[in-house]
Design a protein around this motif. Structure first.
Motif, PDB file in Angstrom:
ATOM      1  N   ASP A 115      64.950 -67.313 -43.171  1.00 14.80           N
ATOM      2  CA  ASP A 115      64.597 -66.425 -44.281  1.00 14.80           C
ATOM      3  C   ASP A 115      65.190 -66.906 -45.602  1.00 14.80           C
ATOM      4  OD1 ASP A 115      63.527 -65.033 -42.217  1.00 14.80           O
ATOM      5  OD2 ASP A 115      64.387 -63.103 -42.744  1.00 14.80           O
ATOM      6  N   ASP A 116      66.163 -67.795 -45.516  1.00 11.34           N
ATOM      7  CA  ASP A 116      66.842 -68.318 -46.710  1.00 11.34           C
ATOM      8  C   ASP A 116      66.645 -69.829 -46.746  1.00 11.34           C
ATOM      9  OD1 ASP A 116      68.697 -69.229 -48.617  1.00 11.34           O
ATOM     10  OD2 ASP A 116      70.056 -67.554 -48.238  1.00 11.34           O
ATOM     11  N   ASP A 117      65.648 -70.280 -47.533  1.00 10.36           N
ATOM     12  CA  ASP A 117      65.339 -71.709 -47.583  1.00 10.36           C
ATOM     13  C   ASP A 117      66.532 -72.553 -48.015  1.00 10.36           C
ATOM     14  OD1 ASP A 117      62.811 -71.147 -46.784  1.00 10.36           O
ATOM     15  OD2 ASP A 117      61.811 -71.683 -48.662  1.00 10.36           O
ATOM     16  N   TRP A 118      67.402 -71.991 -48.851  1.00 11.59           N
ATOM     17  CA  TRP A 118      68.543 -72.764 -49.345  1.00 11.59           C
ATOM     18  C   TRP A 118      69.474 -73.159 -48.206  1.00 11.59           C
ATOM     19  CZ3 TRP A 118      73.847 -72.854 -49.806  1.00 11.59           C
ATOM     20  CH2 TRP A 118      74.361 -73.698 -50.794  1.00 11.59           C
ATOM     21  N   ARG A 135      64.732 -62.022 -34.030  1.00  9.79           N
ATOM     22  CA  ARG A 135      65.310 -62.101 -35.370  1.00  9.79           C
ATOM     23  C   ARG A 135      66.613 -61.313 -35.334  1.00  9.79           C
ATOM     24  NH1 ARG A 135      64.034 -59.302 -40.509  1.00  9.79           N
ATOM     25  NH2 ARG A 135      64.145 -60.793 -42.243  1.00  9.79           N
ATOM     26  N   ARG A 136      67.699 -61.895 -35.867  1.00  2.41           N
ATOM     27  CA  ARG A 136      69.017 -61.276 -35.789  1.00  2.41           C
ATOM     28  C   ARG A 136      69.619 -61.154 -37.182  1.00  2.41           C
ATOM     29  NH1 ARG A 136      72.274 -64.962 -31.450  1.00  2.41           N
ATOM     30  NH2 ARG A 136      72.673 -66.136 -33.347  1.00  2.41           N
ATOM     31  N   GLU A 137      70.537 -60.195 -37.316  1.00  2.00           N
ATOM     32  CA  GLU A 137      71.194 -59.965 -38.601  1.00  2.00           C
ATOM     33  C   GLU A 137      72.665 -60.345 -38.500  1.00  2.00           C
ATOM     34  OE1 GLU A 137      71.054 -56.494 -42.038  1.00  2.00           O
ATOM     35  OE2 GLU A 137      70.860 -55.941 -39.920  1.00  2.00           O
ATOM     36  N   GLN A 138      73.129 -61.169 -39.438  1.00  2.00           N
ATOM     37  CA  GLN A 138      74.524 -61.565 -39.487  1.00  2.00           C
ATOM     38  C   GLN A 138      75.135 -61.150 -40.821  1.00  2.00           C
ATOM     39  OE1 GLN A 138      76.432 -64.409 -37.382  1.00  2.00           O
ATOM     40  NE2 GLN A 138      74.678 -65.722 -36.906  1.00  2.00           N
ATOM     41  N   GLY A 139      76.443 -60.940 -40.805  1.00  2.59           N
ATOM     42  CA  GLY A 139      77.148 -60.536 -42.016  1.00  2.59           C
ATOM     43  C   GLY A 139      78.619 -60.346 -41.734  1.00  2.59           C
ATOM     44  N   VAL A 178      72.653 -62.016 -44.091  1.00  4.01           N
ATOM     45  CA  VAL A 178      71.565 -62.951 -43.825  1.00  4.01           C
ATOM     46  C   VAL A 178      70.862 -62.591 -42.518  1.00  4.01           C
ATOM     47  CG1 VAL A 178      73.040 -64.583 -42.569  1.00  4.01           C
ATOM     48  CG2 VAL A 178      70.984 -65.422 -43.720  1.00  4.01           C
ATOM     49  N   HIS A 179      69.545 -62.852 -42.484  1.00  3.51           N
ATOM     50  CA  HIS A 179      68.781 -62.776 -41.236  1.00  3.51           C
ATOM     51  C   HIS A 179      68.551 -64.187 -40.720  1.00  3.51           C
ATOM     52  CE1 HIS A 179      67.726 -58.627 -42.507  1.00  3.51           C
ATOM     53  NE2 HIS A 179      67.631 -58.427 -41.206  1.00  3.51           N
ATOM     54  N   GLU A 180      68.469 -64.314 -39.419  1.00  5.68           N
ATOM     55  CA  GLU A 180      68.189 -65.620 -38.827  1.00  5.68           C
ATOM     56  C   GLU A 180      67.209 -65.454 -37.671  1.00  5.68           C
ATOM     57  OE1 GLU A 180      71.774 -67.267 -37.236  1.00  5.68           O
ATOM     58  OE2 GLU A 180      72.031 -65.681 -35.769  1.00  5.68           O
ATOM     59  N   GLN A 181      66.544 -66.560 -37.341  1.00 10.37           N
ATOM     60  CA  GLN A 181      65.612 -66.590 -36.228  1.00 10.37           C
ATOM     61  C   GLN A 181      66.260 -67.309 -35.050  1.00 10.37           C
ATOM     62  OE1 GLN A 181      62.514 -65.268 -36.226  1.00 10.37           O
ATOM     63  NE2 GLN A 181      62.333 -64.746 -38.391  1.00 10.37           N
ATOM     64  N   TYR A 182      66.175 -66.688 -33.883  1.00  9.22           N
ATOM     65  CA  TYR A 182      66.594 -67.365 -32.654  1.00  9.22           C
ATOM     66  C   TYR A 182      65.324 -67.890 -31.985  1.00  9.22           C
ATOM     67  CZ  TYR A 182      69.383 -68.400 -28.501  1.00  9.22           C
ATOM     68  OH  TYR A 182      70.032 -69.048 -27.476  1.00  9.22           O
ATOM     69  N   PRO A 205      62.141 -75.290 -43.201  1.00 11.21           N
ATOM     70  CA  PRO A 205      62.100 -75.486 -44.657  1.00 11.21           C
ATOM     71  C   PRO A 205      62.251 -76.932 -45.100  1.00 11.21           C
ATOM     72  CG  PRO A 205      63.487 -73.621 -44.098  1.00 11.21           C
ATOM     73  CD  PRO A 205      63.152 -74.300 -42.806  1.00 11.21           C
ATOM     74  N   TRP A 206      62.997 -77.758 -44.342  1.00 14.12           N
ATOM     75  CA  TRP A 206      63.231 -79.121 -44.821  1.00 14.12           C
ATOM     76  C   TRP A 206      61.993 -80.006 -44.726  1.00 14.12           C
ATOM     77  CZ3 TRP A 206      66.655 -77.234 -40.886  1.00 14.12           C
ATOM     78  CH2 TRP A 206      66.322 -77.605 -39.581  1.00 14.12           C
ATOM     79  N   TYR A 207      60.898 -79.505 -44.095  1.00 14.47           N
ATOM     80  CA  TYR A 207      59.651 -80.263 -44.086  1.00 14.47           C
ATOM     81  C   TYR A 207      58.701 -79.839 -45.197  1.00 14.47           C
ATOM     82  CZ  TYR A 207      61.071 -81.923 -39.485  1.00 14.47           C
ATOM     83  OH  TYR A 207      61.758 -82.509 -38.461  1.00 14.47           O
ATOM     84  N   LYS A 208      59.064 -78.785 -45.950  1.00 14.49           N
ATOM     85  CA  LYS A 208      58.152 -78.259 -46.955  1.00 14.49           C
ATOM     86  C   LYS A 208      58.334 -78.992 -48.278  1.00 14.49           C
ATOM     87  CE  LYS A 208      58.075 -73.690 -44.793  1.00 14.49           C
ATOM     88  NZ  LYS A 208      58.392 -72.264 -44.944  1.00 14.49           N
TER      89      LYS A 208
END
Length: 366
Positions: free
Chosen positions: A178-181, A209-213, A307-311, A363-366
């Motif tokens: 969710d965060d391209d950076w 999809r999981r939430e971290q913080g 941040v959200h992340e994908q597993y 994202p690194w392929y975009k």
């Protein structure tokens, strides 16, 4: 004193989604119940014991330890002594720390014993970053498809290395897409995982999809709201192990916030699991940590989302047609799996089972 581990056979499958493997100690279960209930009688009822039996066990163990376990005597109200609290939280921390290894050990026992009972079971080998929903997938596969998921928890990078070496059929990894950076070309996550993911060879299967913080004490008494607050005086942090996916993401977030690791008290104190980070915060050993919302909820802690992340599950393209992999995809796409995922705080599995390409997703392929 010495510790002796035992195991037993139980009917059915796992407990609630994300429930920790129970390395059961009757005394610590009693102390936990007394702490929660504030009463020996209510604790006895919760555990299905008589008041007299529970009281007798406490007295017996006090004689062994040479210290009192309760701060108040026999009566209607009860609370743990300082020693009882230390003993209880020491067990909670170590069990949370050992959860992946304990699940792997139980899985190895399960594999051999289940195959002895039912030699017709299909085996599916997996290496994965530890996740609180993985046990749900394993139990569903065993129950509904007679597929035994043989999982080893090794972290995202190592899981991909094992997949590429042919040591497993499926790998489990997590990426903050969710965060391209965070996943840009040249980022820590790209450098660690990108070289192991192979265009044209690998396929990604959405898992959850999981939430971290930030995991903080109840009520967030220090008012922590961002990573910049970690550099404040009096804030003590507990980290994850160097090289794991969550640590890679945390370090990248620190760099974006222009916070030096040297400014974070406790940065070098590392725990192997989300739950052991949360256990340290709950025990008061640290002010906060970085991890899953689900881990914070397990210990009744507060959470500051960052941040959200994908597993994802990763497999070779040709493995998608294997009956065992088709069973995995079927379980992930089921309404039952998505319902169980919704019961875990911070999880969303509405897209589970979707097969996506690396080029269109990373994202690194975009």
């Amino acid at each position: 004193m010495s510790v002796k581990l035992e195991y037993r056979f139980v009917a059915g499958v796992a407990e609630a989604p994300g429930a920790p493997l129970q390395l059961h100690n009757p005394l610590l279960a009693m102390l936990d119940a007394i702490r929660a209930q504030g009463s020996i009688g209510k604790a006895a009822t919760q555990l299905g014991l008589s008041y007299r039996h529970l009281w007798g066990e406490l007295k017996k163990h006090e004689a062994v330890f040479g210290q009192t376990l309760l701060a108040s005597g026999q009566g209607r109200a009860a609370r743990l002594s300082a020693f009882g609290e230390r003993l209880l939280w020491a067990e909670k921390r170590i069990l949370a720390r050992l959860l992946p290894q304990a699940e792997s050990l139980a899985g190895q026992l399960d594999r051999e014993l289940l195959l002895a009972v039912d030699p017709g079971l299909a085996l599916l080998s997996a290496c994965a970053s530890h996740d609180l929903l993985f046990g749900v997938l394993r139990d569903s596969l065993l129950r509904d498809a007679r597929v035994l998921l043989d999982a080893e928890y090794v972290g995202s990078t190592r899981a991909l290395e094992r997949l590429n070496a042919g040591a497993c059929t499926v790998a489990g990894i997590h990426l903050p897409l969710d965060d391209d950076w965070l996943c840009r070309r040249g980022a820590r996550i790209h450098l660690a995982l990108g070289r192991e993911l192979r265009l044209g060879a690998h396929k990604l299967i959405r898992f959850a999809r999981r939430e971290q913080g930030l995991i903080v004490a109840p009520g967030n008494p220090l008012g922590l709201a961002s990573l910049n607050d970690l550099a404040r005086s009096g804030v003590v942090f507990v980290n994850r192990l160097h090289g794991c996916g969550t640590r890679l993401m945390f370090d990248e977030l620190l760099a974006r916030a222009n916070v030096s690791p040297a400014a974070v008290a406790g940065y070098d104190t590392a725990e192997p699991t989300h739950l052991s980070v949360a256990a340290n915060v709950a025990a008061g050993s640290a002010s906060c940590g970085f991890g899953l919302r689900a881990a914070a909820a397990r210990f009744g802690l507060d959470f500051v989302p960052l941040v959200h992340e994908q597993y994802f599950l990763v497999c070779l393209k040709g493995a998608l047609d294997l009956p065992a992999m088709q069973a995995v995809i079927g379980v992930l796409r089921s309404a039952d799996f998505r319902r169980l995922a919704r019961a875990v705080p911070g999880y969303d599995a509405e897209a589970a089972g979707e097969i996506v390409s690396l080029r269109r997703t990373l994202p690194w392929y975009k």
